[in-house]
Design a protein around this motif. Structure first.
Motif, PDB file in Angstrom:
ATOM      1  N   ARG A 196     -10.082   0.266   5.370  1.00  9.90           N
ATOM      2  CA  ARG A 196      -9.168  -0.396   4.628  1.00  9.90           C
ATOM      3  C   ARG A 196      -9.866  -1.755   3.978  1.00  9.90           C
ATOM      4  O   ARG A 196     -10.826  -2.589   4.661  1.00  9.90           O
ATOM      5  CB  ARG A 196      -8.724  -0.807   5.671  1.00  9.90           C
ATOM      6  CG  ARG A 196      -7.677   0.552   6.788  1.00  9.90           C
ATOM      7  CD  ARG A 196      -7.064  -0.043   7.671  1.00  9.90           C
ATOM      8  NE  ARG A 196      -6.255   0.670   7.830  1.00  9.90           N
ATOM      9  CZ  ARG A 196      -6.897   1.491   9.211  1.00  9.90           C
ATOM     10  NH1 ARG A 196      -7.997   1.475   9.773  1.00  9.90           N
ATOM     11  NH2 ARG A 196      -5.863   3.479  10.134  1.00  9.90           N
ATOM     12  N   ALA A 220       0.586  -1.078   0.024  1.00 11.89           N
ATOM     13  CA  ALA A 220      -0.148  -0.092   0.584  1.00 11.89           C
ATOM     14  C   ALA A 220       0.595   1.524   0.081  1.00 11.89           C
ATOM     15  O   ALA A 220       1.904   1.414   0.867  1.00 11.89           O
ATOM     16  CB  ALA A 220      -0.751  -0.077   1.186  1.00 11.89           C
ATOM     17  N   ALA A 237      -2.633   1.819   5.575  1.00 11.32           N
ATOM     18  CA  ALA A 237      -3.535   1.451   5.505  1.00 11.32           C
ATOM     19  C   ALA A 237      -3.419   0.145   5.592  1.00 11.32           C
ATOM     20  O   ALA A 237      -4.509   0.077   5.604  1.00 11.32           O
ATOM     21  CB  ALA A 237      -3.180   1.283   4.012  1.00 11.32           C
ATOM     22  N   HIS A 279      -6.002  -1.055  -0.188  1.00 13.35           N
ATOM     23  CA  HIS A 279      -6.461   0.350   0.173  1.00 13.35           C
ATOM     24  C   HIS A 279      -6.873   1.530   1.277  1.00 13.35           C
ATOM     25  O   HIS A 279      -7.824   0.340   1.409  1.00 13.35           O
ATOM     26  CB  HIS A 279      -7.681   0.787  -0.993  1.00 13.35           C
ATOM     27  CG  HIS A 279      -8.705   1.728  -1.768  1.00 13.35           C
ATOM     28  ND1 HIS A 279      -7.036   2.361  -2.118  1.00 13.35           N
ATOM     29  CD2 HIS A 279      -9.041   2.706  -0.424  1.00 13.35           C
ATOM     30  CE1 HIS A 279      -8.932   3.645  -2.752  1.00 13.35           C
ATOM     31  NE2 HIS A 279      -9.706   3.512  -1.708  1.00 13.35           N
ATOM     32  N   ALA A 311      -7.286  -4.102  -2.340  1.00  8.66           N
ATOM     33  CA  ALA A 311      -8.085  -3.726  -3.872  1.00  8.66           C
ATOM     34  C   ALA A 311      -7.924  -4.526  -4.467  1.00  8.66           C
ATOM     35  O   ALA A 311      -8.133  -4.848  -5.060  1.00  8.66           O
ATOM     36  CB  ALA A 311      -8.061  -2.236  -3.536  1.00  8.66           C
ATOM     37  N   ARG A 358      -9.337   4.756   3.055  1.00  2.66           N
ATOM     38  CA  ARG A 358      -9.860   5.829   2.229  1.00  2.66           C
ATOM     39  C   ARG A 358     -10.919   6.234   3.416  1.00  2.66           C
ATOM     40  O   ARG A 358     -11.525   4.921   4.123  1.00  2.66           O
ATOM     41  CB  ARG A 358     -10.068   6.010   0.921  1.00  2.66           C
ATOM     42  CG  ARG A 358     -11.927   5.045   0.809  1.00  2.66           C
ATOM     43  CD  ARG A 358     -12.579   5.512  -0.161  1.00  2.66           C
ATOM     44  NE  ARG A 358     -14.251   4.287  -0.334  1.00  2.66           N
ATOM     45  CZ  ARG A 358     -15.000   4.282   0.027  1.00  2.66           C
ATOM     46  NH1 ARG A 358     -15.515   4.845   1.138  1.00  2.66           N
ATOM     47  NH2 ARG A 358     -16.008   3.538  -0.380  1.00  2.66           N
ATOM     48  N   GLU A 412     -15.103  -0.407  -5.600  1.00  2.00           N
ATOM     49  CA  GLU A 412     -15.030   0.639  -4.544  1.00  2.00           C
ATOM     50  C   GLU A 412     -16.353   1.199  -4.468  1.00  2.00           C
ATOM     51  O   GLU A 412     -17.222   1.756  -3.606  1.00  2.00           O
ATOM     52  CB  GLU A 412     -14.044   1.594  -5.095  1.00  2.00           C
ATOM     53  CG  GLU A 412     -13.927   2.582  -3.697  1.00  2.00           C
ATOM     54  CD  GLU A 412     -12.694   3.882  -4.617  1.00  2.00           C
ATOM     55  OE1 GLU A 412     -13.002   4.655  -3.273  1.00  2.00           O
ATOM     56  OE2 GLU A 412     -12.084   3.326  -5.026  1.00  2.00           O
ATOM     57  N   ASP A 463       1.102   0.143  -4.485  1.00  2.00           N
ATOM     58  CA  ASP A 463      -0.023   0.162  -4.875  1.00  2.00           C
ATOM     59  C   ASP A 463      -0.944  -0.760  -6.050  1.00  2.00           C
ATOM     60  O   ASP A 463      -1.627  -0.708  -6.039  1.00  2.00           O
ATOM     61  CB  ASP A 463      -1.230   1.464  -5.517  1.00  2.00           C
ATOM     62  CG  ASP A 463      -1.293   2.544  -4.404  1.00  2.00           C
ATOM     63  OD1 ASP A 463      -0.828   1.733  -2.935  1.00  2.00           O
ATOM     64  OD2 ASP A 463      -1.691   3.068  -4.337  1.00  2.00           O
TER      65      ASP A 463
END
Length: 255
Positions: A182, A55, A60, A172, A185, A174, A204, A141
């Motif tokens: 978390r 990440a 993350a 990922h 991804a 956010r 997402e 990433d």
């Protein structure tokens, strides 16, 4: 058992945030990954897979994810923390006689405990094979970004060595409606031909995990799926409790 006590100490040393070390049950409940993804990861780990998590941003959860999967190692696998490049050099100078997992806390240039950088990283990944595996994480990433970091100077990892890493997972992070969100991804597995194939990706928009194409070979997966469902249903998320149940599963006394 001495190996289990030793391994517990090595995994606990990964805990950078304090508090209780999170387990695979915690991560499934938090939506970080699905039961099926955890089962596929455990099957790979049971088969000797090495592990890289990535990440780009800090915090993350890449280290937490790695630690949770280390609790699923098969019995008798001893974790060796690479606290100095000399550990790698010594390992490369002699054949392994027992299952070993060489653990670098991070592939990074910082001067912190368990960090590894420079040509020692290529030697670290070259250890993969036979009874030896490796586990680490780094700030990347995507698979392409990870390969660019590892296979370019000053690290110089060969594409062949990278292709022997059985699992490569990316996190990922956010903001979410109930705090920080978390997710795993992208979930990649070695394809046996020197590369990696994407097995799962996170959508997402729908906050759901999707299998890619045929997903993966399901042969032998059912016991691991059943085990993960049982872990979550039984409700004990303590990492040591999860480890005890994993050992029982491997020994055939817990299905």
């Amino acid at each position: 058992m001495e190996i289990e006590r030793h391994n517990h100490e090595q995994i606990e040393a990964l805990n950078q945030r304090g508090g209780r070390t999170l387990s695979i049950v915690d991560l499934i409940r938090a939506g970080t990954l699905s039961v099926e993804m955890a089962a596929v990861a455990m099957r790979a780990v049971a088969g000797g897979a090495s592990l890289l998590t990535g990440a780009r941003p800090g915090g993350a959860g890449k280290t937490t994810l790695m630690a949770s999967l280390l609790h699923l190692l098969p019995p008798g696998t001893r974790i060796v923390t690479v606290d100095h490049p000399g550990v790698v050099a010594e390992a490369g100078a002699r054949p392994a006689e027992a299952p070993l997992c060489y653990l670098a806390h991070e592939i990074g240039s910082g001067h912190w405990y368990g960090y590894l950088w420079g040509r020692a990283v290529a030697d670290f990944l070259a250890l993969v094979g036979g009874p030896r595996r490796v586990a680490s994480c780094l700030h990347a990433d995507t698979l392409d970004e990870l390969a660019d970091i590892l296979c370019s100077p000053p690290l110089g990892v060969s594409r062949e060595a990278l292709g022997r890493v059985g699992l490569v997972l990316f996190m990922h992070v956010r903001p979410g409606p109930r705090g920080v969100l978390r997710r795993v991804a992208a979930f990649h597995e070695a394809d046996g031909a020197g590369g990696h194939r994407l097995l799962f990706r996170w959508n997402e928009r729908s906050d759901a995990f999707e299998r890619v194409g045929d997903g993966h070979d399901c042969d032998g997966l059912e016991p691991y799926v059943g085990f993960m469902h049982r872990l979550v249903a039984e409700g004990d998320a303590d990492a040591q409790a999860v480890r005890r149940k994993a050992l029982a599963f491997y020994r055939g006394t817990l299905c």
